[in-house]
Scaffold this motif. Structure first.
Motif, PDB file in Angstrom:
ATOM      1  N   GLU A   1       0.819  -1.210   0.000  1.00 16.81           N
ATOM      2  CA  GLU A   1       0.000   0.000   0.000  1.00 16.81           C
ATOM      3  C   GLU A   1       0.851   1.256   0.000  1.00 16.81           C
ATOM      4  O   GLU A   1       0.496   2.271   0.584  1.00 16.81           O
ATOM      5  CB  GLU A   1      -0.983  -0.007   1.170  1.00 16.81           C
ATOM      6  CG  GLU A   1      -1.971  -1.167   1.039  1.00 16.81           C
ATOM      7  CD  GLU A   1      -3.099  -1.107   2.062  1.00 16.81           C
ATOM      8  OE1 GLU A   1      -2.907  -0.380   3.050  1.00 16.81           O
ATOM      9  OE2 GLU A   1      -4.107  -1.768   1.847  1.00 16.81           O
ATOM     10  N   VAL A   2       1.999   1.145  -0.640  1.00 17.30           N
ATOM     11  CA  VAL A   2       2.820   2.328  -0.877  1.00 17.30           C
ATOM     12  C   VAL A   2       2.712   2.660  -2.356  1.00 17.30           C
ATOM     13  O   VAL A   2       2.937   1.809  -3.204  1.00 17.30           O
ATOM     14  CB  VAL A   2       4.297   2.071  -0.497  1.00 17.30           C
ATOM     15  CG1 VAL A   2       5.163   3.241  -0.953  1.00 17.30           C
ATOM     16  CG2 VAL A   2       4.415   1.863   0.998  1.00 17.30           C
ATOM     17  N   ASP A   3       2.328   3.895  -2.619  1.00 19.44           N
ATOM     18  CA  ASP A   3       2.089   4.315  -3.991  1.00 19.44           C
ATOM     19  C   ASP A   3       3.303   5.109  -4.468  1.00 19.44           C
ATOM     20  O   ASP A   3       3.453   6.295  -4.167  1.00 19.44           O
ATOM     21  CB  ASP A   3       0.813   5.178  -3.994  1.00 19.44           C
ATOM     22  CG  ASP A   3       0.341   5.482  -5.403  1.00 19.44           C
ATOM     23  OD1 ASP A   3       0.842   4.830  -6.353  1.00 19.44           O
ATOM     24  OD2 ASP A   3      -0.510   6.373  -5.551  1.00 19.44           O
ATOM     25  N   ALA A   4       4.185   4.424  -5.174  1.00 17.98           N
ATOM     26  CA  ALA A   4       5.446   5.052  -5.572  1.00 17.98           C
ATOM     27  C   ALA A   4       5.316   5.739  -6.926  1.00 17.98           C
ATOM     28  O   ALA A   4       4.649   5.241  -7.825  1.00 17.98           O
ATOM     29  CB  ALA A   4       6.552   4.009  -5.626  1.00 17.98           C
ATOM     30  N   GLU A   5       5.988   6.883  -7.034  1.00 13.65           N
ATOM     31  CA  GLU A   5       6.060   7.573  -8.321  1.00 13.65           C
ATOM     32  C   GLU A   5       7.431   7.283  -8.928  1.00 13.65           C
ATOM     33  O   GLU A   5       8.445   7.421  -8.258  1.00 13.65           O
ATOM     34  CB  GLU A   5       5.887   9.078  -8.119  1.00 13.65           C
ATOM     35  CG  GLU A   5       6.067   9.885  -9.398  1.00 13.65           C
ATOM     36  CD  GLU A   5       5.135  11.078  -9.459  1.00 13.65           C
ATOM     37  OE1 GLU A   5       3.921  10.895  -9.239  1.00 13.65           O
ATOM     38  OE2 GLU A   5       5.608  12.195  -9.708  1.00 13.65           O
ATOM     39  N   VAL A   6       7.438   6.860 -10.167  1.00  6.53           N
ATOM     40  CA  VAL A   6       8.702   6.556 -10.842  1.00  6.53           C
ATOM     41  C   VAL A   6       8.996   7.679 -11.838  1.00  6.53           C
ATOM     42  O   VAL A   6       8.260   7.878 -12.801  1.00  6.53           O
ATOM     43  CB  VAL A   6       8.635   5.193 -11.554  1.00  6.53           C
ATOM     44  CG1 VAL A   6       9.909   4.965 -12.362  1.00  6.53           C
ATOM     45  CG2 VAL A   6       8.447   4.080 -10.519  1.00  6.53           C
ATOM     46  N   LEU A   7      10.049   8.417 -11.543  1.00  5.78           N
ATOM     47  CA  LEU A   7      10.408   9.556 -12.388  1.00  5.78           C
ATOM     48  C   LEU A   7      11.674   9.229 -13.167  1.00  5.78           C
ATOM     49  O   LEU A   7      12.753   9.088 -12.597  1.00  5.78           O
ATOM     50  CB  LEU A   7      10.627  10.811 -11.528  1.00  5.78           C
ATOM     51  CG  LEU A   7      10.912  12.089 -12.320  1.00  5.78           C
ATOM     52  CD1 LEU A   7       9.664  12.549 -13.063  1.00  5.78           C
ATOM     53  CD2 LEU A   7      11.414  13.200 -11.402  1.00  5.78           C
ATOM     54  N   ASP A   8      11.499   9.085 -14.473  1.00  9.27           N
ATOM     55  CA  ASP A   8      12.631   8.775 -15.362  1.00  9.27           C
ATOM     56  C   ASP A   8      13.249  10.100 -15.808  1.00  9.27           C
ATOM     57  O   ASP A   8      12.611  10.898 -16.488  1.00  9.27           O
ATOM     58  CB  ASP A   8      12.090   7.977 -16.563  1.00  9.27           C
ATOM     59  CG  ASP A   8      13.176   7.702 -17.599  1.00  9.27           C
ATOM     60  OD1 ASP A   8      14.359   8.023 -17.354  1.00  9.27           O
ATOM     61  OD2 ASP A   8      12.822   7.155 -18.663  1.00  9.27           O
ATOM     62  N   LEU A   9      14.499  10.319 -15.433  1.00  9.54           N
ATOM     63  CA  LEU A   9      15.131  11.601 -15.775  1.00  9.54           C
ATOM     64  C   LEU A   9      15.276  11.770 -17.290  1.00  9.54           C
ATOM     65  O   LEU A   9      15.221  12.859 -17.824  1.00  9.54           O
ATOM     66  CB  LEU A   9      16.507  11.706 -15.117  1.00  9.54           C
ATOM     67  CG  LEU A   9      16.515  11.811 -13.595  1.00  9.54           C
ATOM     68  CD1 LEU A   9      17.947  11.771 -13.083  1.00  9.54           C
ATOM     69  CD2 LEU A   9      15.829  13.094 -13.145  1.00  9.54           C
ATOM     70  N   ARG A  10      15.525  10.668 -17.959  1.00 12.96           N
ATOM     71  CA  ARG A  10      15.735  10.626 -19.417  1.00 12.96           C
ATOM     72  C   ARG A  10      16.958  11.425 -19.857  1.00 12.96           C
ATOM     73  O   ARG A  10      17.800  10.908 -20.567  1.00 12.96           O
ATOM     74  CB  ARG A  10      14.488  11.114 -20.188  1.00 12.96           C
ATOM     75  CG  ARG A  10      13.285  10.257 -19.973  1.00 12.96           C
ATOM     76  CD  ARG A  10      12.285  10.391 -21.097  1.00 12.96           C
ATOM     77  NE  ARG A  10      11.623  11.693 -21.124  1.00 12.96           N
ATOM     78  CZ  ARG A  10      10.507  11.947 -21.774  1.00 12.96           C
ATOM     79  NH1 ARG A  10       9.932  10.981 -22.466  1.00 12.96           N
ATOM     80  NH2 ARG A  10       9.968  13.126 -21.765  1.00 12.96           N
ATOM     81  N   THR A  11      17.018  12.668 -19.467  1.00  9.39           N
ATOM     82  CA  THR A  11      18.210  13.468 -19.752  1.00  9.39           C
ATOM     83  C   THR A  11      18.878  13.789 -18.418  1.00  9.39           C
ATOM     84  O   THR A  11      18.233  14.308 -17.519  1.00  9.39           O
ATOM     85  CB  THR A  11      17.824  14.779 -20.459  1.00  9.39           C
ATOM     86  OG1 THR A  11      17.155  14.459 -21.679  1.00  9.39           O
ATOM     87  CG2 THR A  11      19.053  15.598 -20.765  1.00  9.39           C
TER      88      THR A  11
END
Lengths: 326, 339, 460
Positions: free
Chosen positions: A227-237
């Protein structure tokens, strides 16, 4: 939308850009007759001929310099390093020549070149062939550093990199070449310097790039069961870093874990953490943690190699920690 | 064309062509300008008006002047960090070069490059470069671009003899020969890489022989005779422009000053006698003597030319001194085209 | 080889000792275990014994001198060995640490480390997960052991976010108990605190339960829900603090001081106790039983029924004792000491009386060992003999309750529908509110009162 591999997405980008702009050419070891060490340049020699798909001797320093020189007089070379490990021989040309030409000449001479190839570890290739050098190049003002994680980003970002007027270090992943994914049909360009939320979440931000994007997504699945809602942020650059996206995400979740394949000391994550603590100090509910490759040369042994690499359980553990759940 | 197919040219006496009188005069003027400019730069350096490293070209003037005179405006030139003379000979104004040495905004690199990084894109003058040997592949790349675009330009690269022991040199020359690029590599053999004599650094003393490894045309040139230099360069340019074949020119010359302003003229690595002996073949004396002997100029004419360049250099000095520094905001410009 | 003799920590709290008298003279032979000197600690006169044999070469400090713990006091070595102004060329230090057991009552096992994380992050206030840890190997200190936010050097540890939100909502961070590492206040702690201030807005079970117990001791009509776990053979059970407990503790400490004390007073009819004592007196043999002895016995019995009052505050947890050791305050010449009657509840009145007399006597002559005045679980202080009607006593930490006993006095009271003179005594209990809530203390006092008013219950 067609489903294609990362490898073919790169191939599409190269082909389309070479068709679009006659100044674009590909140069490197085994790019032509051999069709590319990783088959990224498959079919290009046949379509564009040997003047635009140039096989070189094994001379990283030399052909990187040739690329810079050609770019200085207006061509748009795509210089392929068979891997970024070998590119260390050429780092002088990237750092002392490509990155500095515009500044030293007060803007008269630019270097619109792309240096690309696979970086990071594959499997059991041991110390000299398993290195993630993003932070080396991202350290250098004048260079841009791009690290696509998906086929769609690989294509869109490579097209942007080729069109960019600055030297771009474009780091692919050997383990990603077979990754399949949807790639938008037709003209698909992803701007440099824009991170991408690969999974939206409320509780913790996992900052990642390149191969760690898949790791972060897997970790997010595990966390979801808790029940942990993680945000995945791909830097890409990596450079320019999308500070705005980073801060927006951290302002939402208040907690952050940075995962990268490279070593911890002065790594990409160090820069990310610095940015967050400076720009989002009052948003933090926990110290930002980093998950990195082990601070050792990559061992050959399979078990040791596994221990040295970033994986989902390590990311999950860090996420629990910043959530004060461990 | 095999490496040995080109006849080696020593300091053979050639006749002067009266039709080229103005050009001959111009060469002398350029050489004088470089000499006076460098003397003034040395003076400014010792007064603290020029910072960092400052490598003077005194003694080697005929190389830049003679070779660059054989080029077209659309050719590409890259140099090492001892490039004040080449910049002046290529046509960058003495004001712009001196202002650059002074770090001023009016400098040819906006004050951001300095002595080692002189640029003028409009003249195809693509930089002084600070890493020994590293600019040689750049020049090969420019030659590649010429071939890629199928034009008849040439790409010329100047470097010292110490650079030939460097991997970049081999890699660049190999590719130029392999791909038959219109490239000219001019090795200014002034006999010392900083303080290390050629014989102490290179297994082969005749640098021109390095070209054999790549089956590349090569010549040994007397760099103290501007006419000889010019003639050899014309041949190399012809090969490049018309035959798409690269050349390595080993130009024998001598630097009368130290390696840089922080290096004594003699030091431990060469004797005063050697320097004095070499000064007897001062390229300016050699050429002015020749012009006088052949009746193209008289002593007074030479003096007048000298006076003219002294005035030009004084003007450049004053201009540089009075020119404004770059705006503080310039610190962050020119890092990226699209930040 | 010369051995240094240093001032030893002869009591758990001793920082320095006064060397009262040398028992060995310079040049005298010394055997291991011989008493070298008498040392007055902060609590008692103790013996400094030799831990190595030889000859007492030098008394480095004179009798009467006060010496910090671990400072040099004497040198022991071979006869004739030279000493240079008390600094021998080669000297080995006699253990500066007291021997194991000497700094701790032997009847108590070493305190286990905090039970890791049992309550950390658990929102439920009721039914805390109890993990008996006594006697078990201590796990490594957990990173997230919660400590009061304001405890360390007055600096509040709070995340930047918590600080910002607290500032925005006007929450006093010092009143919030942090659940993050080292007591760091993080966002979720703040949510609880915010809810506590506005009961209607309660968002979590912990938060909604908080208002009932938080502000004052008096208002608590409900029966206390503290369930003390049964003993599994260990002398006590450590129960990690629930969030509620932490919040209560933090806020009350803020309000009233490091030990948030409140007071409960009741008046006891002592007629029957009086009769019982008179009857015991007539037996003639054995020690004289005092009212205080009866009270000690009653307190112990009442504590058996109310274990929630038989506890120690341990910063990050509450130690509920399964054993009952009642401390009794004894006035001595220049202060106060609280000798402990061990296992008070298991002892007869006669045993208690005898032990109390002995302890009091030795306390006055300052001959108690540290084991005899530490380790109590509850205290009784009696000033009745000094004609005090009632008073409030100061809690003796880590205990959490103390009973102040006033004099027995004839008073006109309503009795069986008539005004009658009765022997009455007022008891005031001081309670550490972090552990004992109003109702909890009141119920204990009610039982105690019933026992004293009907002494037969004591043997029932």
């Amino acid at each position: 939308m067609a489903v294609v591999t990362y490898r073919d997405a790169l191939n599409q980008a190269l082909r389309e850009e070479m068709q679009r702009d006659p100044d674009v050419f590909l140069m490197g070891e085994e790019v032509g007759v051999y069709q590319g060490a990783y088959k990224v340049s498959r079919g290009l020699l046949e379509e564009f001929g040997p003047m635009r798909v140039v096989d070189t001797p094994i001379t990283e320093l030399g052909f990187a310099g040739v690329g810079v020189g050609a770019a200085m007089v207006g061509l748009r070379p795509v210089i392929e390093f068979m891997t970024w490990n070998f590119a260390l021989l050429a780092i002088d040309q990237l750092v002392n020549s490509a990155a500095k030409m515009r500044y030293m000449s007060a803007g008269q001479i630019g270097v619109p070149a792309v240096f690309r190839g696979p970086g990071g570890a594959a499997l059991q290739l041991a110390a000299q062939h398993s290195q993630a050098f993003e932070s080396f190049y991202a350290h250098i003002p004048g260079l841009k550093v791009v690290t696509p994680a998906t086929p769609a980003d690989a294509k869109g970002l490579l097209k942007s990199a080729i069109r960019d007027d600055d030297p771009v270090v474009f780091m692919e992943g050997e383990m990603l070449y077979n990754l399949k994914g949807e790639v938008p049909d037709g003209e698909h360009v992803v701007p440099l310097g824009r991170a991408d939320v690969k999974r939206a979440g409320r509780d913790v931000t996992i900052v990642c790039h390149s191969k760690t994007v898949a790791v972060a997504l897997k970790a997010a699945e595990t966390l979801a069961k808790e029940e942990v809602d993680a945000e995945v942020l791909d830097l890409r650059t990596i450079r320019p870093l999308d500070t705005a996206a980073l801060l927006e995400s951290v302002a939402k979740t208040h907690r952050c874990v940075v995962a990268e394949e490279g070593w911890p000391f002065a790594g990409v994550g160090a820069q990310v953490v610095d940015t967050i603590q400076r720009e989002a100090f009052d948003e933090l509910d926990a110290p930002v943690l980093r998950v990195t490759g082990a601070d050792v040369p990559m061992p050959y042994n399979k078990q040791l190699e596994r221990a040295a690499k970033v994986d989902a359980p390590k990311v999950v553990a860090a996420a629990r920690s910043v959530l004060y759940r461990d | 064309m095999a490496g040995t197919a080109v006849p080696r040219t020593r300091t053979r006496r050639r006749g002067l062509d009266p039709a080229l009188k103005d050009e001959y005069r111009a060469w002398l003027r350029q050489m004088l300008l470089i000499r006076r400019f460098e003397e003034k730069a040395g003076e400014a350096y010792s007064l603290g008006k020029i910072g960092g490293f400052c490598h003077l070209y005194i003694g080697q003037e005929a190389v830049a002047v003679g070779s660059l005179a054989a080029l077209r405006p659309d050719d590409y030139i890259t140099c090492s960090y001892r490039e004040h003379g080449h910049a002046l000979a290529r046509g960058i104004s003495s004001r712009a070069v001196m202002a650059e040495l002074f770090g001023k905004a009016a400098g040819c690199s906006g004050g951001k490059g300095g002595s080692m990084h002189l640029f003028d894109a409009s003249l195809g003058f693509l930089g002084g470069h600070g890493i020994v040997g590293a600019h040689i592949p750049l020049s090969t790349g420019m030659a590649f671009a010429i071939k890629y675009r199928n034009t008849d330009q040439v790409a010329v690269c100047y470097f010292g003899e110490a650079a030939v022991n460097n991997g970049a040199f081999h890699e660049a020359l190999n590719m130029a020969a392999l791909w038959k690029l219109p490239a000219i590599y001019i090795c200014e053999n002034n006999r010392y890489g900083m303080g290390t004599a050629l014989e102490r650094a290179s297994a082969i003393y005749d640098i021109s022989e390095r070209a054999c490894s790549y089956d590349m045309a090569n010549e040994v040139v007397d760099g103290q005779d501007v006419l000889v230099m010019h003639a050899a360069m014309e041949r190399a340019v012809e090969r490049a422009r018309n035959d798409k074949h690269p050349t390595l020119l080993e130009v024998r010359t001598y630097r009368f000053m130290g390696h840089s302003m922080s290096d004594p003229i003699h030091g431990h690595y060469r004797t005063r006698e050697e320097v004095e002996d070499q000064r007897k073949r001062d390229p300016i004396a050699v050429w002015s003597q020749r012009l006088i002997e052949e009746g193209f100029l008289d002593e007074a004419g030479v003096k007048a030319l000298d006076q003219e360049v002294v005035e030009e250099v004084n003007d450049a000095y004053q201009f540089a001194e009075e020119a404004p520094d770059p705006e503080p905001s310039e610190l962050y410009t020119d890092v990226y085209a699209n930040p | 080889m010369t051995t240094k003799v240093v001032m030893e920590a002869l009591s758990p709290t001793m920082e320095e000792g006064r060397l009262v008298e040398w028992k060995k003279g310079e040049g005298e032979p010394v055997a291991v275990g011989d008493v070298l000197a008498e040392v007055e600690t902060d609590k008692a006169v103790m013996e400094l014994v030799a831990r190595t044999g030889g000859t007492l070469l030098k008394q480095v400090v004179p009798a009467g001198a006060t010496v910090p713990v671990s400072e040099l006091v004497a040198l022991i070595g071979e006869p004739g060995e030279s000493v240079d102004n008390g600094k021998p060329a080669r000297a080995q230090e006699q253990g500066t640490q007291p021997a194991p057991g000497r700094n701790q009552p032997t009847s108590m096992p070493p305190a286990p480390e905090p039970s890791p994380r049992a309550a950390s992050g658990s929102a439920g206030a009721s039914g805390p997960a109890v993990k008996p840890t006594a006697g078990q190997a201590a796990p490594s200190t957990p990173a997230a052991a919660a400590t009061p936010a304001g405890a360390a050097a007055g600096r509040i540890k709070a995340s930047p976010l918590a600080r910002r939100i607290a500032a925005e909502r006007g929450i006093d961070l010092t009143a919030v108990s942090g659940s993050g590492p080292e007591g760091r206040v993080v966002l979720r702690d703040l949510e609880g605190a915010a809810a506590a201030e506005t009961p209607a807005g309660g968002r979590s079970p912990a938060a909604s339960a908080a208002p009932a117990a938080a502000p004052a001791a008096a208002a608590a009509p409900v029966a206390p829900r503290i369930v003390v776990p049964p003993s599994d053979g260990a002398p006590y059970t450590d129960v990690p603090l629930t969030q509620l407990r932490k919040t209560i503790a933090r806020r009350l400490v803020q309000s009233i001081g490091p030990i948030p004390t409140f007071y409960l007073t009741t008046e006891v009819d002592m007629e029957r106790a009086w009769d019982a004592r008179e009857a015991l007196k007539t037996l003639g043999d054995g020690p004289k039983v005092s009212f205080n002895d009866i009270i000690l016995k009653a307190v112990a019995s009442a504590l058996r029924q109310h274990p929630a009052c038989n506890a120690w505050w341990q910063d990050d947890r509450i130690r509920y004792w399964h054993e009952i050791h009642v401390s009794m305050a004894v006035a001595i010449e220049d202060g106060l000491i609280t000798p402990v009657i061990r296992h008070t509840d298991r002892k007869s009145l006669r045993e208690i009386a005898a032990e109390a007399q002995d302890l009091a006597a030795r306390a006055r002559s300052r001959r108690l060992t540290p084991e005899e005045y530490t380790g109590g679980t509850f205290s009784v202080s009696n000033l009745g003999m000094l004609d005090i009607d009632e008073f409030t006593a100061v809690i003796n930490p880590p205990e959490t309750g103390i009973l102040a006993v006033g004099r027995i006095v004839d008073k006109p009271v309503a009795h069986d529908g008539q005004v009658a003179l009765r022997r009455r005594m007022r008891l005031t209990m001081s309670c550490d509110h972090r552990v004992i809530d109003g109702a909890t203390g009141a119920q204990f006092l009610k039982t105690l009162k019933a026992m004293l008013e009907n002494p037969l219950v004591l043997v029932w």
